[in-house]
Design a protein around this motif. Structure first.
Motif, PDB file in Angstrom:
ATOM      1  N   LYS A   5       0.891  -1.114   0.042  1.00  0.00           N
ATOM      2  CA  LYS A   5      -0.035  -0.009   0.104  1.00  0.00           C
ATOM      3  C   LYS A   5       0.883   1.818  -0.247  1.00  0.00           C
ATOM      4  O   LYS A   5       0.274   2.602  -0.264  1.00  0.00           O
ATOM      5  N   GLN A   6       2.108   1.207   0.413  1.00  0.00           N
ATOM      6  CA  GLN A   6       2.714   2.566   0.444  1.00  0.00           C
ATOM      7  C   GLN A   6       3.807   3.198  -0.624  1.00  0.00           C
ATOM      8  O   GLN A   6       4.199   3.518  -0.942  1.00  0.00           O
ATOM      9  N   LEU A  41       6.039  16.194  -4.140  1.00  0.00           N
ATOM     10  CA  LEU A  41       5.209  14.957  -3.921  1.00  0.00           C
ATOM     11  C   LEU A  41       5.766  14.051  -3.744  1.00  0.00           C
ATOM     12  O   LEU A  41       4.516  13.187  -2.620  1.00  0.00           O
ATOM     13  N   ALA A  42       7.301  13.122  -3.233  1.00  0.00           N
ATOM     14  CA  ALA A  42       7.316  12.259  -2.935  1.00  0.00           C
ATOM     15  C   ALA A  42       7.432  12.086  -1.938  1.00  0.00           C
ATOM     16  O   ALA A  42       6.124  11.110  -0.919  1.00  0.00           O
ATOM     17  N   LEU A  43       7.307  13.688  -0.849  1.00  0.00           N
ATOM     18  CA  LEU A  43       6.819  13.030   0.756  1.00  0.00           C
ATOM     19  C   LEU A  43       5.051  12.988   1.087  1.00  0.00           C
ATOM     20  O   LEU A  43       4.669  12.850   1.901  1.00  0.00           O
ATOM     21  N   PHE A  44       4.745  13.684   0.176  1.00  0.00           N
ATOM     22  CA  PHE A  44       2.717  13.897   0.687  1.00  0.00           C
ATOM     23  C   PHE A  44       2.401  12.987   0.130  1.00  0.00           C
ATOM     24  O   PHE A  44       1.186  12.995   1.021  1.00  0.00           O
ATOM     25  N   ARG A  48       0.633  10.576   3.529  1.00  0.00           N
ATOM     26  CA  ARG A  48      -1.055  10.442   2.839  1.00  0.00           C
ATOM     27  C   ARG A  48      -0.869   9.088   3.039  1.00  0.00           C
ATOM     28  O   ARG A  48      -2.114   8.073   3.905  1.00  0.00           O
ATOM     29  N   THR A  49       0.093   8.281   2.606  1.00  0.00           N
ATOM     30  CA  THR A  49      -0.494   6.407   2.612  1.00  0.00           C
ATOM     31  C   THR A  49       0.096   6.283   4.299  1.00  0.00           C
ATOM     32  O   THR A  49      -0.668   4.915   4.150  1.00  0.00           O
ATOM     33  N   VAL A  50       0.971   6.760   4.451  1.00  0.00           N
ATOM     34  CA  VAL A  50       0.870   6.156   6.564  1.00  0.00           C
ATOM     35  C   VAL A  50      -0.156   6.534   6.593  1.00  0.00           C
ATOM     36  O   VAL A  50      -0.751   5.751   7.967  1.00  0.00           O
ATOM     37  N   ARG A  51      -0.555   7.666   6.631  1.00  0.00           N
ATOM     38  CA  ARG A  51      -2.174   8.439   7.467  1.00  0.00           C
ATOM     39  C   ARG A  51      -3.045   6.950   7.249  1.00  0.00           C
ATOM     40  O   ARG A  51      -3.870   6.295   7.940  1.00  0.00           O
ATOM     41  N   TRP A  52      -2.972   6.816   6.070  1.00  0.00           N
ATOM     42  CA  TRP A  52      -4.372   5.364   5.224  1.00  0.00           C
ATOM     43  C   TRP A  52      -4.308   4.402   5.581  1.00  0.00           C
ATOM     44  O   TRP A  52      -4.754   3.921   6.629  1.00  0.00           O
ATOM     45  N   SER A  53      -2.808   4.050   6.014  1.00  0.00           N
ATOM     46  CA  SER A  53      -2.299   2.600   5.998  1.00  0.00           C
ATOM     47  C   SER A  53      -2.547   2.207   6.963  1.00  0.00           C
ATOM     48  O   SER A  53      -2.302   0.499   8.167  1.00  0.00           O
ATOM     49  N   ALA A 114      15.165  15.084  -6.461  1.00  0.00           N
ATOM     50  CA  ALA A 114      14.365  14.255  -6.505  1.00  0.00           C
ATOM     51  C   ALA A 114      14.493  12.644  -6.107  1.00  0.00           C
ATOM     52  O   ALA A 114      14.467  11.921  -5.633  1.00  0.00           O
ATOM     53  N   ALA A 115      15.844  12.350  -6.612  1.00  0.00           N
ATOM     54  CA  ALA A 115      16.343  11.055  -6.733  1.00  0.00           C
ATOM     55  C   ALA A 115      17.181  10.630  -4.800  1.00  0.00           C
ATOM     56  O   ALA A 115      16.214   9.342  -4.039  1.00  0.00           O
ATOM     57  N   ALA A 116      17.017  11.876  -4.094  1.00  0.00           N
ATOM     58  CA  ALA A 116      17.641  11.491  -2.839  1.00  0.00           C
ATOM     59  C   ALA A 116      16.185  11.178  -1.949  1.00  0.00           C
ATOM     60  O   ALA A 116      16.164  10.444  -1.682  1.00  0.00           O
ATOM     61  N   VAL A 117      15.122  12.215  -2.226  1.00  0.00           N
ATOM     62  CA  VAL A 117      13.567  12.177  -1.222  1.00  0.00           C
ATOM     63  C   VAL A 117      13.701  10.815  -2.070  1.00  0.00           C
ATOM     64  O   VAL A 117      13.304  10.092  -1.115  1.00  0.00           O
ATOM     65  N   THR A 118      12.878  10.338  -3.632  1.00  0.00           N
ATOM     66  CA  THR A 118      12.363   9.785  -3.494  1.00  0.00           C
ATOM     67  C   THR A 118      12.989   8.151  -3.044  1.00  0.00           C
ATOM     68  O   THR A 118      12.088   7.034  -3.055  1.00  0.00           O
ATOM     69  N   GLU A 119      14.340   8.271  -2.875  1.00  0.00           N
ATOM     70  CA  GLU A 119      15.178   6.822  -2.898  1.00  0.00           C
ATOM     71  C   GLU A 119      14.940   6.573  -1.153  1.00  0.00           C
ATOM     72  O   GLU A 119      14.890   5.165  -0.376  1.00  0.00           O
ATOM     73  N   GLU A 120      15.000   7.246  -0.604  1.00  0.00           N
ATOM     74  CA  GLU A 120      14.933   7.831   1.198  1.00  0.00           C
ATOM     75  C   GLU A 120      13.371   7.204   1.471  1.00  0.00           C
ATOM     76  O   GLU A 120      13.023   6.636   2.564  1.00  0.00           O
ATOM     77  N   VAL A 121      12.604   7.605   0.542  1.00  0.00           N
ATOM     78  CA  VAL A 121      10.881   7.644   0.984  1.00  0.00           C
ATOM     79  C   VAL A 121      10.900   5.524   0.661  1.00  0.00           C
ATOM     80  O   VAL A 121      10.770   5.279   2.026  1.00  0.00           O
ATOM     81  N   ILE A 122      11.445   5.445  -0.650  1.00  0.00           N
ATOM     82  CA  ILE A 122      11.032   3.937  -0.935  1.00  0.00           C
ATOM     83  C   ILE A 122      12.001   2.885  -0.326  1.00  0.00           C
ATOM     84  O   ILE A 122      11.599   2.331   0.548  1.00  0.00           O
ATOM     85  N   PHE A 123      13.138   3.460   0.148  1.00  0.00           N
ATOM     86  CA  PHE A 123      14.469   2.326   1.066  1.00  0.00           C
ATOM     87  C   PHE A 123      14.465   2.830   2.594  1.00  0.00           C
ATOM     88  O   PHE A 123      14.488   1.241   3.053  1.00  0.00           O
ATOM     89  N   ARG A 124      14.590   3.283   2.873  1.00  0.00           N
ATOM     90  CA  ARG A 124      14.783   3.667   4.047  1.00  0.00           C
ATOM     91  C   ARG A 124      13.340   4.334   5.033  1.00  0.00           C
ATOM     92  O   ARG A 124      12.443   3.701   6.373  1.00  0.00           O
ATOM     93  N   GLY A 125      12.193   5.431   4.176  1.00  0.00           N
ATOM     94  CA  GLY A 125      10.964   5.409   4.676  1.00  0.00           C
ATOM     95  C   GLY A 125       9.798   4.130   5.088  1.00  0.00           C
ATOM     96  O   GLY A 125       9.220   3.337   5.713  1.00  0.00           O
TER      97      GLY A 125
END
Length: 273
Positions: A5-6, A41-44, A48-53, A114-125
């Protein structure tokens, strides 16, 4: 199920945003705008998906302290890369032939944001955090570091050693930074600071993606064992050593702060079967 979901929305944003950034690569100002927009957008979407799931507020991307933590990460990341490049230069593997391109550096801000935020969201977040809940901090760190290295095998001039180096110096270090702080801001800053210093300042190759235009007109030469070759300084042994040192520092902080998650007994039993 929670992982998917995330993960799916995050991957879609990352793919679409990075494709848009690549598509306007000839225009540094559009690259900057689209890169920063992709990061936001990646952070937003993540929040939202964390709040939802998970039915909770995503404290790991809370606004309080975000600027200071990201700034610290940027300084550490840029300082770490500067230490790597200075050591390579000391042995004759890097030199500066004048000034480079300001507009090239501007474009790199957007691209690397873009690269740093999207990769950190996916891999660490998402991946590290959720895997850690079941397998504990150490196993989650190892598994996500390996995945992070494998992902870099798909870059244009990737090498097996380069991917291994990335897994050790970046995959481990960034997960350790998250474990120590329990926010994504420090890892995002580290990731951005390292990448921007590599491409936007010193104009070196980044993870096998080819030469970059930075503030300096940098020339890398000499044995690949020293410089990292076509993969860039991230495949230098200096980068691996400095990354490992920071991993140790961050994991020590995580242990002192009581942030290490143990392997759950049920998961341990499953792994032993």
């Amino acid at each position: 199920m929670r992982l998917l979901k995330q993960l799916v929305p995050a991957v879609v944003v990352a793919a679409a945003g990075n494709a848009a950034v690549q598509a306007v690569g000839g225009n540094p100002y559009l690259t900057l705008v689209l890169g920063v927009a992709t990061a936001a957008l990646a952070l937003f979407v993540y929040a939202r998906t964390v709040r939802w799931s998970e039915r909770r507020e995503p404290a790991e991307v809370a606004a309080a302290g975000a600027v200071a933590a990201t700034g610290r990460g940027m300084l550490i990341g840029a300082g770490m890369f500067a230490a790597v490049i200075l050591n390579i230069a000391f042995l004759g593997g890097y030199r500066v032939d004048g000034l480079g391109s300001v507009t090239g550096a501007v474009a790199m801000i957007g691209f690397m944001a873009a690269a740093a935020v999207t990769e950190e969201v996916i891999f660490r977040g998402i991946l590290f955090r959720i895997v850690e809940e079941r397998l504990g901090t150490w196993l989650a760190l190892v598994l996500t570091a390996v995945l992070f290295g494998v992902m870099h095998l798909f870059n244009a001039h990737a090498t097996l050693w380069g991917a291994i180096a990335i897994a050790i110096e970046a995959g481990g270090m960034l997960a350790a930074a998250y474990a120590a702080t329990r926010t994504l801001w420090l890892p995002i800053g580290l990731h951005f600071g390292w990448n921007f210093a590599a491409a936007g300042i010193f104009a070196t190759e980044v993870s096998g993606n080819g030469a970059s235009q930075g503030l300096l007109n940098g020339v890398t030469s000499g044995p690949a064992l020293l410089t990292g070759g076509g993969f860039g300084p991230e495949a230098s042994p200096y980068a691996v050593v400095f990354g490992l040192l920071l991993t140790v520092v961050f994991m020590s902080l995580a242990r002192r702060r009581g942030n290490l998650v143990p392997l759950r007994r049920r998961a341990a039993a499953t792994l032993s079967r």
